[in-house]
Design a protein around this motif. Structure first.
Motif, PDB file in Angstrom:
ATOM      1  N   ASN A  44       0.835   4.199  -2.246  1.00  9.85           N
ATOM      2  CA  ASN A  44       0.234   5.889  -1.134  1.00  9.85           C
ATOM      3  C   ASN A  44       1.442   5.894  -0.575  1.00  9.85           C
ATOM      4  O   ASN A  44       1.084   5.783   0.960  1.00  9.85           O
ATOM      5  N   LEU A  45       2.464   6.959  -0.026  1.00 10.06           N
ATOM      6  CA  LEU A  45       3.483   7.613   0.673  1.00 10.06           C
ATOM      7  C   LEU A  45       2.378   8.703   2.028  1.00 10.06           C
ATOM      8  O   LEU A  45       2.527   8.773   3.162  1.00 10.06           O
ATOM      9  N   LEU A  46       0.861   8.717   1.082  1.00 13.93           N
ATOM     10  CA  LEU A  46       0.246   9.839   2.245  1.00 13.93           C
ATOM     11  C   LEU A  46      -0.977   9.002   2.960  1.00 13.93           C
ATOM     12  O   LEU A  46      -1.631   9.593   3.673  1.00 13.93           O
ATOM     13  N   LEU A  47      -1.199   7.514   3.111  1.00 11.86           N
ATOM     14  CA  LEU A  47      -1.339   6.912   3.718  1.00 11.86           C
ATOM     15  C   LEU A  47      -1.774   6.900   5.346  1.00 11.86           C
ATOM     16  O   LEU A  47      -0.954   6.877   5.345  1.00 11.86           O
ATOM     17  N   ARG A  48      -2.639   6.915   5.235  1.00  8.61           N
ATOM     18  CA  ARG A  48      -3.720   7.496   6.807  1.00  8.61           C
ATOM     19  C   ARG A  48      -3.402   5.717   7.477  1.00  8.61           C
ATOM     20  O   ARG A  48      -4.103   5.735   6.620  1.00  8.61           O
ATOM     21  N   PRO A  49      -3.367   5.109   8.296  1.00  9.13           N
ATOM     22  CA  PRO A  49      -3.930   3.890   9.379  1.00  9.13           C
ATOM     23  C   PRO A  49      -5.597   4.299   8.762  1.00  9.13           C
ATOM     24  O   PRO A  49      -5.842   5.224   9.757  1.00  9.13           O
ATOM     25  N   GLU A  50      -5.780   3.506   8.915  1.00 10.24           N
ATOM     26  CA  GLU A  50      -6.884   2.931   9.341  1.00 10.24           C
ATOM     27  C   GLU A  50      -7.771   2.719  10.853  1.00 10.24           C
ATOM     28  O   GLU A  50      -7.190   2.283  11.509  1.00 10.24           O
TER      29      GLU A  50
ATOM     30  N   LYS B  87      -5.032   3.025  -7.250  1.00  9.52           N
ATOM     31  CA  LYS B  87      -4.353   3.184  -5.845  1.00  9.52           C
ATOM     32  C   LYS B  87      -4.951   2.836  -4.834  1.00  9.52           C
ATOM     33  O   LYS B  87      -5.973   3.721  -4.834  1.00  9.52           O
ATOM     34  N   THR B  88      -3.939   2.805  -3.590  1.00  8.92           N
ATOM     35  CA  THR B  88      -4.695   3.015  -2.878  1.00  8.92           C
ATOM     36  C   THR B  88      -5.332   3.940  -1.963  1.00  8.92           C
ATOM     37  O   THR B  88      -3.913   5.074  -1.992  1.00  8.92           O
ATOM     38  N   ILE B  89      -5.920   4.526  -1.637  1.00  4.81           N
ATOM     39  CA  ILE B  89      -6.532   5.893  -0.927  1.00  4.81           C
ATOM     40  C   ILE B  89      -7.347   5.970   0.479  1.00  4.81           C
ATOM     41  O   ILE B  89      -7.512   4.594   0.889  1.00  4.81           O
ATOM     42  N   ASN B  90      -7.062   6.988   1.109  1.00  2.00           N
ATOM     43  CA  ASN B  90      -8.225   6.391   2.654  1.00  2.00           C
ATOM     44  C   ASN B  90      -9.810   7.411   1.957  1.00  2.00           C
ATOM     45  O   ASN B  90      -9.685   8.379   1.522  1.00  2.00           O
ATOM     46  N   ILE B  91     -10.478   6.342   1.867  1.00  4.81           N
ATOM     47  CA  ILE B  91     -11.851   6.671   2.128  1.00  4.81           C
ATOM     48  C   ILE B  91     -11.845   7.334   3.561  1.00  4.81           C
ATOM     49  O   ILE B  91     -12.250   6.761   4.975  1.00  4.81           O
ATOM     50  N   ASP B  92     -12.341   8.732   3.780  1.00  7.26           N
ATOM     51  CA  ASP B  92     -12.500   9.852   4.695  1.00  7.26           C
ATOM     52  C   ASP B  92     -13.659   9.452   6.186  1.00  7.26           C
ATOM     53  O   ASP B  92     -12.731   8.544   7.124  1.00  7.26           O
ATOM     54  N   LYS B  93     -14.890   8.211   5.568  1.00  6.20           N
ATOM     55  CA  LYS B  93     -15.781   8.330   6.714  1.00  6.20           C
ATOM     56  C   LYS B  93     -16.380   6.565   6.074  1.00  6.20           C
ATOM     57  O   LYS B  93     -17.244   7.111   4.956  1.00  6.20           O
ATOM     58  N   ALA B  94     -17.145   5.741   6.911  1.00 11.06           N
ATOM     59  CA  ALA B  94     -17.462   4.757   6.534  1.00 11.06           C
ATOM     60  C   ALA B  94     -18.410   3.984   7.666  1.00 11.06           C
ATOM     61  O   ALA B  94     -17.808   3.858   8.791  1.00 11.06           O
ATOM     62  N   GLU B  95     -19.217   2.984   7.792  1.00 11.93           N
ATOM     63  CA  GLU B  95     -20.306   2.149   8.718  1.00 11.93           C
ATOM     64  C   GLU B  95     -20.343   1.070   8.013  1.00 11.93           C
ATOM     65  O   GLU B  95     -20.969   0.911   6.577  1.00 11.93           O
TER      66      GLU B  95
ATOM     67  N   ASP C 281       0.874  -1.182  -0.261  1.00 12.13           N
ATOM     68  CA  ASP C 281      -0.074  -0.177   0.291  1.00 12.13           C
ATOM     69  C   ASP C 281       0.895   1.402   0.177  1.00 12.13           C
ATOM     70  O   ASP C 281       0.629   2.414  -0.111  1.00 12.13           O
ATOM     71  N   LEU C 282       1.818   1.544   0.879  1.00  9.30           N
ATOM     72  CA  LEU C 282       2.898   2.309   0.533  1.00  9.30           C
ATOM     73  C   LEU C 282       3.858   2.553  -0.710  1.00  9.30           C
ATOM     74  O   LEU C 282       3.707   4.096  -0.595  1.00  9.30           O
ATOM     75  N   TYR C 283       4.206   1.320  -0.987  1.00  9.04           N
ATOM     76  CA  TYR C 283       5.156   1.840  -2.010  1.00  9.04           C
ATOM     77  C   TYR C 283       5.314   1.022  -2.884  1.00  9.04           C
ATOM     78  O   TYR C 283       6.668   0.867  -3.785  1.00  9.04           O
ATOM     79  N   ASP C 284       4.099   0.333  -3.498  1.00 14.89           N
ATOM     80  CA  ASP C 284       4.144  -0.141  -4.535  1.00 14.89           C
ATOM     81  C   ASP C 284       4.803   1.078  -5.710  1.00 14.89           C
ATOM     82  O   ASP C 284       3.892   2.101  -5.641  1.00 14.89           O
ATOM     83  N   PRO C 285       5.723   0.925  -6.568  1.00 18.33           N
ATOM     84  CA  PRO C 285       5.542   1.816  -7.441  1.00 18.33           C
ATOM     85  C   PRO C 285       4.676   1.863  -8.764  1.00 18.33           C
ATOM     86  O   PRO C 285       3.900   3.933  -8.871  1.00 18.33           O
ATOM     87  N   ALA C 286       3.233   1.471  -8.729  1.00 22.02           N
ATOM     88  CA  ALA C 286       2.027   1.393  -9.363  1.00 22.02           C
ATOM     89  C   ALA C 286       1.494   2.467  -8.936  1.00 22.02           C
ATOM     90  O   ALA C 286       0.404   3.325  -8.942  1.00 22.02           O
TER      91      ALA C 286
ATOM     92  N   PHE D 228      -9.734   1.903   4.237  1.00 20.52           N
ATOM     93  CA  PHE D 228      -8.507   1.754   2.719  1.00 20.52           C
ATOM     94  C   PHE D 228      -9.384   1.401   1.736  1.00 20.52           C
ATOM     95  O   PHE D 228     -10.405   0.544   1.727  1.00 20.52           O
ATOM     96  N   GLY D 229      -9.105   2.332   0.249  1.00 22.10           N
ATOM     97  CA  GLY D 229      -9.898   2.464  -0.475  1.00 22.10           C
ATOM     98  C   GLY D 229      -9.132   2.762  -1.858  1.00 22.10           C
ATOM     99  O   GLY D 229      -7.773   2.532  -1.529  1.00 22.10           O
ATOM    100  N   TYR D 230      -9.984   2.392  -3.361  1.00 26.07           N
ATOM    101  CA  TYR D 230      -8.644   2.481  -4.293  1.00 26.07           C
ATOM    102  C   TYR D 230      -9.923   3.413  -4.682  1.00 26.07           C
ATOM    103  O   TYR D 230     -10.106   4.239  -4.740  1.00 26.07           O
ATOM    104  N   ASP D 231      -8.463   4.447  -6.211  1.00 29.02           N
ATOM    105  CA  ASP D 231      -9.227   5.564  -6.746  1.00 29.02           C
ATOM    106  C   ASP D 231      -9.310   5.089  -8.508  1.00 29.02           C
ATOM    107  O   ASP D 231      -9.134   3.926  -8.564  1.00 29.02           O
ATOM    108  N   GLN D 232      -9.543   5.803  -9.231  1.00 29.04           N
ATOM    109  CA  GLN D 232      -9.562   5.492 -10.939  1.00 29.04           C
ATOM    110  C   GLN D 232      -8.629   4.834 -10.895  1.00 29.04           C
ATOM    111  O   GLN D 232      -8.753   4.258 -12.136  1.00 29.04           O
ATOM    112  N   ASN D 233      -7.564   5.040 -10.389  1.00 26.57           N
ATOM    113  CA  ASN D 233      -6.248   4.101 -10.945  1.00 26.57           C
ATOM    114  C   ASN D 233      -5.957   2.969 -10.727  1.00 26.57           C
ATOM    115  O   ASN D 233      -4.212   2.485 -10.005  1.00 26.57           O
TER     116      ASN D 233
END
Length: 271
Positions: A78-84, A124-132, A70-75, A117-122
């Protein structure tokens, strides 16, 4: 690149007046990227011996750190990931009858997530602000005969993104309904068999192969698995398993195939 975590976990079980039980746990983690995190869990239960009824409740917190991928894969890293981070609770009742030959239980659960943790249109692993996620779990067990036992599990789940780019849409790959039925049958002290039916309802996913990923529907499916074990000698057990007995085609992730009819045979030596 590397990450590491040092953790300490403490847990205690408390019993009062032969009817009240509780488990209390606290965990301290020191992650080299995230820092220090403390989580906890409390799970009290009260038993009514006259009726065989158990009332239970659980509340806890948790966190999930990003993986190296999640952090270091070249493609997709995402180094900006925050923990769930999440907090959740559940409350339920369990009831037993006829010297535990029949039982059932029902539980309501609710979990609140931040930075899921989720995915954007590319992809890429991103953070989803809030979920339930919330829903109901039901189980039942029955001793049909001295040789046959049956277990049934049903889970209904709603999983929604509360804040983020896909607000109010279902979270990916979470079925509303999951059913698991298991039949255990003992032919003798040496020969045991199991038959299992697993069912999942439709789920949302995304087609990441397209230029702009679009939501797709993964179809519902049901599969049957069989297994058996036989004690040939006191020191030798033979085990066999057949997965997806009817060669059902299904997908757990869009575009990724799963095994059809599969058979496995093994043995275990007891010293």
């Amino acid at each position: 690149n590397k990450t590491y975590t040092t953790g300490l976990y403490l847990q205690d079980q408390i019993k009062l007046l032969n009817n009240f039980f509780t488990t209390v746990g606290v965990r301290f983690d020191n992650h080299n990227r995230i820092g220090q995190v403390t989580t906890y869990r409390i799970a009290p239960a009260y038993i009514i011996p006259e009726t065989g009824t158990k009332l239970k409740f659980t509340y806890g917190t948790a966190f999930h750190s990003p993986s190296l991928f999640d952090l270091y894969d070249p493609a997709f890293g995402n180094l900006l990931l925050r923990p769930e981070r999440n907090k959740g609770w559940d409350a339920g009742i369990e009831q037993k009858f006829d010297n535990n030959k029949f039982s059932f239980g029902i539980t309501y659960f609710n979990n609140q997530f931040e930075d899921l943790f989720g995915y954007d249109q590319n992809s890429k692993t991103i953070n989803i602000d809030k979920a339930e996620t919330y829903g109901v779990e039901f189980y039942s067990t029955a001793e049909v005969t001295s040789k046959a036992k049956f277990k049934f599990n049903y889970t209904y789940t709603k999983a929604i993104e509360l804040e983020g780019p896909e607000k109010d849409l279902p979270l990916l790959r979470r079925p509303n309904i999951k059913i698991d039925c298991i039949l255990y049958y003992t032919f003798s002290d040496k020969f045991n068999t199991t038959a299992e039916l697993i069912y999942l309802s439709k789920r949302d996913d995304k087609d990441f192969s397209s230029f702009v990923p679009v939501r797709v529907t993964l179809q519902s499916y049901g599969i049957v698995n069989l297994s058996a074990s036989y004690t040939l000698y006191s020191y030798l057990d033979i085990n066999g398993r057949v997965d997806n007995l009817f060669n059902t085609y299904y997908e757990e992730i869009y575009g990724y195939g799963t095994a059809g009819l599969s058979g496995y045979l093994g043995f275990k030596i007891n010293f």
